[in-house]
Write a protein that holds these residues in place. Structure first.
Motif, PDB file in Angstrom:
ATOM      1  N   SER A   1      21.435 -21.367 -16.302  1.00  0.00           N
ATOM      2  CA  SER A   1      21.081 -21.186 -17.709  1.00  0.00           C
ATOM      3  C   SER A   1      22.211 -20.610 -18.536  1.00  0.00           C
ATOM      4  O   SER A   1      21.970 -20.024 -19.579  1.00  0.00           O
ATOM      5  N   GLY A   2      23.436 -20.701 -18.074  1.00  0.00           N
ATOM      6  CA  GLY A   2      24.556 -20.209 -18.847  1.00  0.00           C
ATOM      7  C   GLY A   2      24.700 -18.703 -18.828  1.00  0.00           C
ATOM      8  O   GLY A   2      25.500 -18.150 -19.555  1.00  0.00           O
ATOM      9  N   ILE A   3      23.922 -17.994 -18.012  1.00  0.00           N
ATOM     10  CA  ILE A   3      24.017 -16.548 -17.927  1.00  0.00           C
ATOM     11  C   ILE A   3      25.101 -16.210 -16.907  1.00  0.00           C
ATOM     12  O   ILE A   3      25.036 -16.664 -15.771  1.00  0.00           O
ATOM     13  N   PRO A   4      26.099 -15.420 -17.300  1.00  0.00           N
ATOM     14  CA  PRO A   4      27.160 -15.073 -16.333  1.00  0.00           C
ATOM     15  C   PRO A   4      26.572 -14.390 -15.107  1.00  0.00           C
ATOM     16  O   PRO A   4      25.644 -13.588 -15.202  1.00  0.00           O
ATOM     17  N   ILE A   5      27.123 -14.687 -13.956  1.00  0.00           N
ATOM     18  CA  ILE A   5      26.613 -14.186 -12.687  1.00  0.00           C
ATOM     19  C   ILE A   5      26.653 -12.664 -12.636  1.00  0.00           C
ATOM     20  O   ILE A   5      25.771 -12.034 -12.059  1.00  0.00           O
ATOM     21  N   THR A   6      27.648 -12.053 -13.273  1.00  0.00           N
ATOM     22  CA  THR A   6      27.735 -10.585 -13.243  1.00  0.00           C
ATOM     23  C   THR A   6      26.574  -9.943 -13.986  1.00  0.00           C
ATOM     24  O   THR A   6      26.114  -8.874 -13.596  1.00  0.00           O
ATOM     25  N   VAL A   7      26.096 -10.580 -15.034  1.00  0.00           N
ATOM     26  CA  VAL A   7      24.952 -10.038 -15.772  1.00  0.00           C
ATOM     27  C   VAL A   7      23.720  -9.995 -14.871  1.00  0.00           C
ATOM     28  O   VAL A   7      22.882  -9.107 -14.975  1.00  0.00           O
ATOM     29  N   MET A   8      23.623 -10.941 -13.956  1.00  0.00           N
ATOM     30  CA  MET A   8      22.485 -10.966 -13.046  1.00  0.00           C
ATOM     31  C   MET A   8      22.697 -10.045 -11.851  1.00  0.00           C
ATOM     32  O   MET A   8      21.759  -9.415 -11.367  1.00  0.00           O
ATOM     33  N   LEU A   9      23.941  -9.940 -11.363  1.00  0.00           N
ATOM     34  CA  LEU A   9      24.192  -9.174 -10.149  1.00  0.00           C
ATOM     35  C   LEU A   9      24.236  -7.664 -10.364  1.00  0.00           C
ATOM     36  O   LEU A   9      23.863  -6.905  -9.472  1.00  0.00           O
ATOM     37  N   VAL A  10      24.690  -7.211 -11.520  1.00  0.00           N
ATOM     38  CA  VAL A  10      24.791  -5.767 -11.756  1.00  0.00           C
ATOM     39  C   VAL A  10      23.433  -5.083 -11.630  1.00  0.00           C
ATOM     40  O   VAL A  10      23.310  -4.080 -10.918  1.00  0.00           O
ATOM     41  N   PRO A  11      22.364  -5.563 -12.281  1.00  0.00           N
ATOM     42  CA  PRO A  11      21.066  -4.907 -12.102  1.00  0.00           C
ATOM     43  C   PRO A  11      20.567  -4.979 -10.655  1.00  0.00           C
ATOM     44  O   PRO A  11      19.970  -4.021 -10.154  1.00  0.00           O
ATOM     45  N   VAL A  12      20.803  -6.088  -9.977  1.00  0.00           N
ATOM     46  CA  VAL A  12      20.380  -6.221  -8.583  1.00  0.00           C
ATOM     47  C   VAL A  12      21.130  -5.206  -7.722  1.00  0.00           C
ATOM     48  O   VAL A  12      20.537  -4.521  -6.880  1.00  0.00           O
ATOM     49  N   PHE A  13      22.429  -5.082  -7.932  1.00  0.00           N
ATOM     50  CA  PHE A  13      23.228  -4.119  -7.186  1.00  0.00           C
ATOM     51  C   PHE A  13      22.737  -2.688  -7.465  1.00  0.00           C
ATOM     52  O   PHE A  13      22.626  -1.874  -6.541  1.00  0.00           O
ATOM     53  N   ALA A  14      22.425  -2.385  -8.715  1.00  0.00           N
ATOM     54  CA  ALA A  14      21.923  -1.051  -9.071  1.00  0.00           C
ATOM     55  C   ALA A  14      20.608  -0.764  -8.351  1.00  0.00           C
ATOM     56  O   ALA A  14      20.400   0.345  -7.841  1.00  0.00           O
ATOM     57  N   LEU A  15      19.711  -1.744  -8.300  1.00  0.00           N
ATOM     58  CA  LEU A  15      18.434  -1.559  -7.599  1.00  0.00           C
ATOM     59  C   LEU A  15      18.655  -1.331  -6.110  1.00  0.00           C
ATOM     60  O   LEU A  15      17.975  -0.491  -5.498  1.00  0.00           O
ATOM     61  N   ILE A  16      19.581  -2.039  -5.518  1.00  0.00           N
ATOM     62  CA  ILE A  16      19.883  -1.858  -4.090  1.00  0.00           C
ATOM     63  C   ILE A  16      20.416  -0.450  -3.846  1.00  0.00           C
ATOM     64  O   ILE A  16      20.029   0.214  -2.873  1.00  0.00           O
ATOM     65  N   MET A  17      21.276   0.009  -4.732  1.00  0.00           N
ATOM     66  CA  MET A  17      21.836   1.353  -4.579  1.00  0.00           C
ATOM     67  C   MET A  17      20.746   2.418  -4.687  1.00  0.00           C
ATOM     68  O   MET A  17      20.710   3.378  -3.904  1.00  0.00           O
ATOM     69  N   VAL A  18      19.831   2.265  -5.650  1.00  0.00           N
ATOM     70  CA  VAL A  18      18.732   3.227  -5.807  1.00  0.00           C
ATOM     71  C   VAL A  18      17.830   3.191  -4.573  1.00  0.00           C
ATOM     72  O   VAL A  18      17.421   4.234  -4.057  1.00  0.00           O
ATOM     73  N   ALA A  19      17.530   2.000  -4.078  1.00  0.00           N
ATOM     74  CA  ALA A  19      16.681   1.879  -2.889  1.00  0.00           C
ATOM     75  C   ALA A  19      17.367   2.507  -1.677  1.00  0.00           C
ATOM     76  O   ALA A  19      16.723   3.209  -0.881  1.00  0.00           O
ATOM     77  N   ALA A  20      18.655   2.302  -1.515  1.00  0.00           N
ATOM     78  CA  ALA A  20      19.387   2.889  -0.387  1.00  0.00           C
ATOM     79  C   ALA A  20      19.397   4.413  -0.499  1.00  0.00           C
ATOM     80  O   ALA A  20      19.203   5.130   0.488  1.00  0.00           O
ATOM     81  N   TRP A  21      19.627   4.925  -1.705  1.00  0.00           N
ATOM     82  CA  TRP A  21      19.625   6.381  -1.919  1.00  0.00           C
ATOM     83  C   TRP A  21      18.248   6.962  -1.578  1.00  0.00           C
ATOM     84  O   TRP A  21      18.142   7.966  -0.886  1.00  0.00           O
ATOM     85  N   ALA A  22      17.192   6.315  -2.071  1.00  0.00           N
ATOM     86  CA  ALA A  22      15.834   6.802  -1.813  1.00  0.00           C
ATOM     87  C   ALA A  22      15.534   6.753  -0.318  1.00  0.00           C
ATOM     88  O   ALA A  22      14.943   7.687   0.237  1.00  0.00           O
ATOM     89  N   PHE A  23      15.920   5.678   0.335  1.00  0.00           N
ATOM     90  CA  PHE A  23      15.686   5.555   1.775  1.00  0.00           C
ATOM     91  C   PHE A  23      16.393   6.671   2.530  1.00  0.00           C
ATOM     92  O   PHE A  23      15.800   7.325   3.395  1.00  0.00           O
ATOM     93  N   MET A  24      17.661   6.921   2.205  1.00  0.00           N
ATOM     94  CA  MET A  24      18.432   7.960   2.887  1.00  0.00           C
ATOM     95  C   MET A  24      17.840   9.348   2.619  1.00  0.00           C
ATOM     96  O   MET A  24      17.752  10.178   3.521  1.00  0.00           O
ATOM     97  N   ARG A  25      17.414   9.582   1.412  1.00  0.00           N
ATOM     98  CA  ARG A  25      16.866  10.887   1.035  1.00  0.00           C
ATOM     99  C   ARG A  25      15.542  11.154   1.734  1.00  0.00           C
ATOM    100  O   ARG A  25      15.315  12.228   2.277  1.00  0.00           O
ATOM    101  N   TYR A  26      14.643  10.152   1.721  1.00  0.00           N
ATOM    102  CA  TYR A  26      13.320  10.358   2.292  1.00  0.00           C
ATOM    103  C   TYR A  26      13.284  10.134   3.791  1.00  0.00           C
ATOM    104  O   TYR A  26      12.380  10.589   4.469  1.00  0.00           O
ATOM    105  N   ARG A  27      14.256   9.480   4.367  1.00  0.00           N
ATOM    106  CA  ARG A  27      14.323   9.274   5.807  1.00  0.00           C
ATOM    107  C   ARG A  27      14.517  10.608   6.507  1.00  0.00           C
ATOM    108  O   ARG A  27      13.949  10.837   7.584  1.00  0.00           O
ATOM    109  N   GLN A  28      15.254  11.511   5.911  1.00  0.00           N
ATOM    110  CA  GLN A  28      15.478  12.832   6.503  1.00  0.00           C
ATOM    111  C   GLN A  28      14.187  13.633   6.577  1.00  0.00           C
ATOM    112  O   GLN A  28      14.028  14.484   7.437  1.00  0.00           O
ATOM    113  N   ARG A  29      13.239  13.399   5.681  1.00  0.00           N
ATOM    114  CA  ARG A  29      11.974  14.128   5.662  1.00  0.00           C
ATOM    115  C   ARG A  29      11.001  13.618   6.707  1.00  0.00           C
ATOM    116  O   ARG A  29      10.042  14.289   7.038  1.00  0.00           O
ATOM    117  N   LEU A  30      11.221  12.402   7.204  1.00  0.00           N
ATOM    118  CA  LEU A  30      10.274  11.817   8.175  1.00  0.00           C
ATOM    119  C   LEU A  30      10.462  12.324   9.537  1.00  0.00           C
ATOM    120  O   LEU A  30      11.190  12.718  10.204  1.00  0.00           O
TER     121      LEU A  30
END
Length: 145
Positions: A116-145
């Motif tokens: 659709s003419g949308i640059p790939i970086t516009v799509m990948l940046v939010p996906v990368f940010a979500l992955i980073m937040v999910a990884a941070w949350a996993f690492m943070r809460y994994r220690q509590r388990l």
């Protein structure tokens, strides 16, 4: 943004059947009245509503007509081109060059992998940010388990 506009040139064979109003389009150009600078070709200036060309739908205003029934239109006076069309018969074969304008640069660039003419970086940046937040949350809460 460079905003440069290029043309994509394609050629097509269009067969029209002469109707009550002829072939249904007007032409400009010729060696004696160039329509495009440095090009003495014959161009479609107008498509007549409900004419043969309009009903067919492929011929567009601005198209360059290269040949009529196999006869090349190079180096013709305008009136000679008009006469050629008028005497072309009932079934007419046109070799046509279409020029589609393509805008280059950030707004008009549609590269591979960019739906659709949308640059790939516009799509990948939010996906990368979500992955980073999910990884941070996993690492943070994994220690509590």
């Amino acid at each position: 943004m460079n905003g440069r506009v290029d043309c994509l040139v394609t050629e097509e064979e269009i067969n029209l059947t002469r109707g009550p109003s002829g072939l249904g389009f007007n032409i400009v150009g010729g060696t004696d009245q160039q329509y495009v600078s440095n090009d003495s070709g014959i161009f479609v200036s107008r498509i007549k509503e409900n004419g043969a060309a309009a009903l067919d739908g492929r011929l567009q205003e601005g198209d360059k007509i290269l040949s009529v029934n196999g006869q090349d239109l190079k180096n013709l006076l305008h009136q000679d081109a008009v006469d050629l069309f008028r005497n072309a018969g009932y079934a007419v074969s046109l070799r046509v060059q279409h020029r589609l304008q393509v805008q280059n640069g950030p707004l008009g660039h549609h590269g591979e992998g960019e739906p659709s003419g949308i640059p790939i970086t516009v799509m990948l940046v939010p996906v990368f940010a979500l992955i980073m937040v999910a990884a941070w949350a996993f690492m943070r809460y994994r220690q509590r388990l």
